[in-house]
Design a protein around this motif. Structure first.
Motif, PDB file in Angstrom:
ATOM      1  N   ALA A  91       1.384  -1.042  -0.062  1.00 45.36           N
ATOM      2  CA  ALA A  91       0.141  -0.041  -0.455  1.00 45.36           C
ATOM      3  C   ALA A  91       0.949   0.968  -0.071  1.00 45.36           C
ATOM      4  N   LYS A  98      -2.226   3.167   2.874  1.00 39.36           N
ATOM      5  CA  LYS A  98      -2.952   2.137   3.647  1.00 39.36           C
ATOM      6  C   LYS A  98      -3.492   2.455   4.741  1.00 39.36           C
ATOM      7  N   TYR A  99      -4.058   1.110   4.465  1.00 42.16           N
ATOM      8  CA  TYR A  99      -5.493   1.141   5.423  1.00 42.16           C
ATOM      9  C   TYR A  99      -4.843   0.617   6.870  1.00 42.16           C
ATOM     10  N   TRP A 100      -5.740   0.701   8.434  1.00 46.12           N
ATOM     11  CA  TRP A 100      -4.850   0.491   9.340  1.00 46.12           C
ATOM     12  C   TRP A 100      -6.010   1.269  10.439  1.00 46.12           C
ATOM     13  N   LYS A 120     -10.007  -0.995  11.602  1.00 50.29           N
ATOM     14  CA  LYS A 120     -11.377  -1.744  11.136  1.00 50.29           C
ATOM     15  C   LYS A 120     -12.751  -1.572  11.041  1.00 50.29           C
ATOM     16  N   SER A 134      -7.872   2.469   0.345  1.00 52.22           N
ATOM     17  CA  SER A 134      -6.138   2.793   0.336  1.00 52.22           C
ATOM     18  C   SER A 134      -5.773   2.017  -1.559  1.00 52.22           C
ATOM     19  N   SER A 161      -0.409 -13.028   4.126  1.00 50.48           N
ATOM     20  CA  SER A 161      -1.362 -12.814   3.852  1.00 50.48           C
ATOM     21  C   SER A 161      -2.721 -12.336   2.571  1.00 50.48           C
ATOM     22  N   SER A 176      -8.446 -11.074   4.723  1.00 50.93           N
ATOM     23  CA  SER A 176      -7.614 -10.244   5.016  1.00 50.93           C
ATOM     24  C   SER A 176      -7.945  -8.625   3.913  1.00 50.93           C
ATOM     25  N   GLY A 177      -7.951  -7.802   4.683  1.00 55.41           N
ATOM     26  CA  GLY A 177      -8.376  -6.417   4.578  1.00 55.41           C
ATOM     27  C   GLY A 177      -7.462  -6.132   3.170  1.00 55.41           C
ATOM     28  N   ARG A 189      -6.961  -6.580  -3.345  1.00 58.54           N
ATOM     29  CA  ARG A 189      -5.887  -5.240  -3.706  1.00 58.54           C
ATOM     30  C   ARG A 189      -5.339  -5.884  -4.787  1.00 58.54           C
ATOM     31  N   MET A 197       0.953   6.713   9.748  1.00 61.45           N
ATOM     32  CA  MET A 197       0.080   5.327  10.287  1.00 61.45           C
ATOM     33  C   MET A 197       1.345   4.707  11.321  1.00 61.45           C
ATOM     34  N   ALA A 208       3.296  -3.046   8.533  1.00 62.29           N
ATOM     35  CA  ALA A 208       3.690  -3.674   9.418  1.00 62.29           C
ATOM     36  C   ALA A 208       4.902  -5.206   9.857  1.00 62.29           C
TER      37      ALA A 208
HETATM   38  O1  PMV Z   1      -4.820  -6.804   5.086  1.00 65.45           O
HETATM   39  P1  PMV Z   1      -4.584  -7.138   6.133  1.00 65.45           P
HETATM   40  O2  PMV Z   1      -4.617  -7.801   7.558  1.00 65.45           O
HETATM   41  O3  PMV Z   1      -2.489  -7.704   5.405  1.00 65.45           O
HETATM   42  O4  PMV Z   1      -3.511  -5.529   7.031  1.00 65.45           O
HETATM   43  C1  PMV Z   1      -2.471  -4.908   6.172  1.00 65.45           C
HETATM   44  C2  PMV Z   1      -1.854  -3.300   6.892  1.00 65.45           C
HETATM   45  C3  PMV Z   1      -1.086  -2.153   6.092  1.00 65.45           C
HETATM   46  O5  PMV Z   1      -0.191  -3.337   4.954  1.00 65.45           O
HETATM   47  C4  PMV Z   1      -0.565  -2.005   7.636  1.00 65.45           C
HETATM   48  C5  PMV Z   1      -1.583  -1.714   5.483  1.00 65.45           C
HETATM   49  C6  PMV Z   1      -2.127  -2.135   4.112  1.00 65.45           C
HETATM   50  O6  PMV Z   1      -2.700  -0.828   3.794  1.00 65.45           O
HETATM   51  O7  PMV Z   1      -1.822  -3.070   3.082  1.00 65.45           O
END
Ligand code: PMV
Length: 321
Positions: A13, A16-18, A20, A32, A104, A136-137, A141, A236, A277
């Motif tokens: 990203a 980013k998203y951080w 929920k 994002s 993920s 996975s959020g 993408r 973030m 992360a």
């Molecule tokens: O969707 P997840 O649980 O893999 O979280 C992604 C979180 C970040 O990588 C930090 C930000 C993003 O938008 O990918």
């Protein structure tokens, strides 16, 4: 026995998203923008489990006891397949898993792609997005190549901003550590939402960062994309740091990498970074600078290795038999 194999690439990203919106449905609280990379691959094979009456997941050959990321997508997808099969899911990553490298996202996107082909489902795009989000959020993408916008205001629709060939940048993934992360993104996001005093500011700024990045990518404006990407990344990590308990994924090696990025810039190279992360630093640069950047970072820091990628495409089904 029928086996189906699909591959998908991770995405990183830039905005980013951080956090929920809804933990149960695993929905991000903001939009994002990401870039899909080509040389990193999750390859997932699925087939009916004739040995046991539960799903089994193997990542790089090792059986995982925690199926919490894959069960919700599988449950959702079984409504379309009407199948009561238990599956063996064998996923291979050609990069370190669970250390901030978006394994993920590519893992779930390759699973959803394999499942759709295995049961010949012809899913709608929004159904694939839904299946991915449940795992996975960031996974929806990875269903698309190039530069991708996931728009939370439009039911998490994902759209390609530029195709992978339209702006041929390189992505250099600096592996700072191969250790799995101590706090999962899911857990970290919950803590930040509840406790960071700047979480609301982070939500408020999302629209602006999305618009700037969207236009910068459409116009292929490197300097504007650099500014917004690094600003968004810093904010973030500030949200994480101001959470209670404070969350930090960065190490000394991460910081030494950032100093070298500054040095390379002062030599005239065009590059910018983002960090997720985990401690790994992802550098986006013009291809003609890649070799110099890689040599400099390897020589001047304790980075373990650098994965050299270009912009990647969408998932593919490799075989069905
Ligand atoms: O969707 P997840 O649980 O893999 O979280 C992604 C979180 C970040 O990588 C930090 C930000 C993003 O938008 O990918």
């Amino acid at each position: 026995m029928k086996e189906t194999v699909a591959i998908a690439h991770p995405n990183f990203a830039l905005v980013k998203y951080w956090g929920k919106k809804d933990s149960k449905q695993n929905r991000p609280a903001m939009s994002s923008i990401s870039v899909t990379v080509n040389s990193m691959i999750s390859k997932t094979k699925i087939f009916k489990n004739s040995q046991s009456n539960h799903h089994q997941l193997f990542i790089n050959g090792v059986e995982e006891s925690d199926l919490s990321n894959i069960l919700p997508p599988l449950m959702y997808l079984s409504e379309f397949s009407k199948s009561e099969d238990y599956l063996v899911i064998q996923s291979q990553n050609n990069f370190p898993t669970s250390s901030g490298l978006a394994s993920s996202a590519s893992g779930i996107a390759s699973l959803v792609t394999a499942y759709e082909a295995h049961y010949d489902l012809q899913l709608e795009v929004n159904q694939k997005i839904e299946a991915c989000i449940l795992g996975s959020g960031s996974a929806p993408r990875s269903l698309i190549g190039g530069f991708v916008l996931m728009d939370y205001k439009n039911n998490y629709s994902c759209r390609q901003i530029l195709e992978e060939t339209e702006w041929p940048l390189d992505v250099l993934i600096c592996i700072v550590s191969k250790e799995p992360k101590k706090i999962s993104s899911r857990e970290g996001m919950l803590i930040s939402k509840k406790t960071s005093p700047i979480y609301q500011n982070w939500l408020d700024v999302n629209d602006r960062h999305i618009n700037i990045a969207l236009n910068a990518i459409k116009e292929k404006n490197f300097a504007r994309l650099k500014n917004v990407t690094e600003k968004n990344c810093k904010l973030m990590h500030e949200v994480m740091k101001t959470s209670k308990p404070s969350i930090s994924y960065l190490t000394e090696v991460t910081h030494s990498c950032l100093s070298e990025i500054e040095n390379l810039r002062s030599l005239g190279h065009k590059l910018f970074y983002t960090i997720d992360a985990g401690p790994q630093v992802k550098i986006i640069c013009e291809p003609q600078s890649s070799e110099t950047i890689k040599n400099r970072i390897i020589d001047a820091t304790d980075v373990i290795e650098i994965i050299h990628a270009g912009i990647g495409g969408s998932p593919k089904v490799l075989n069905e038999n």
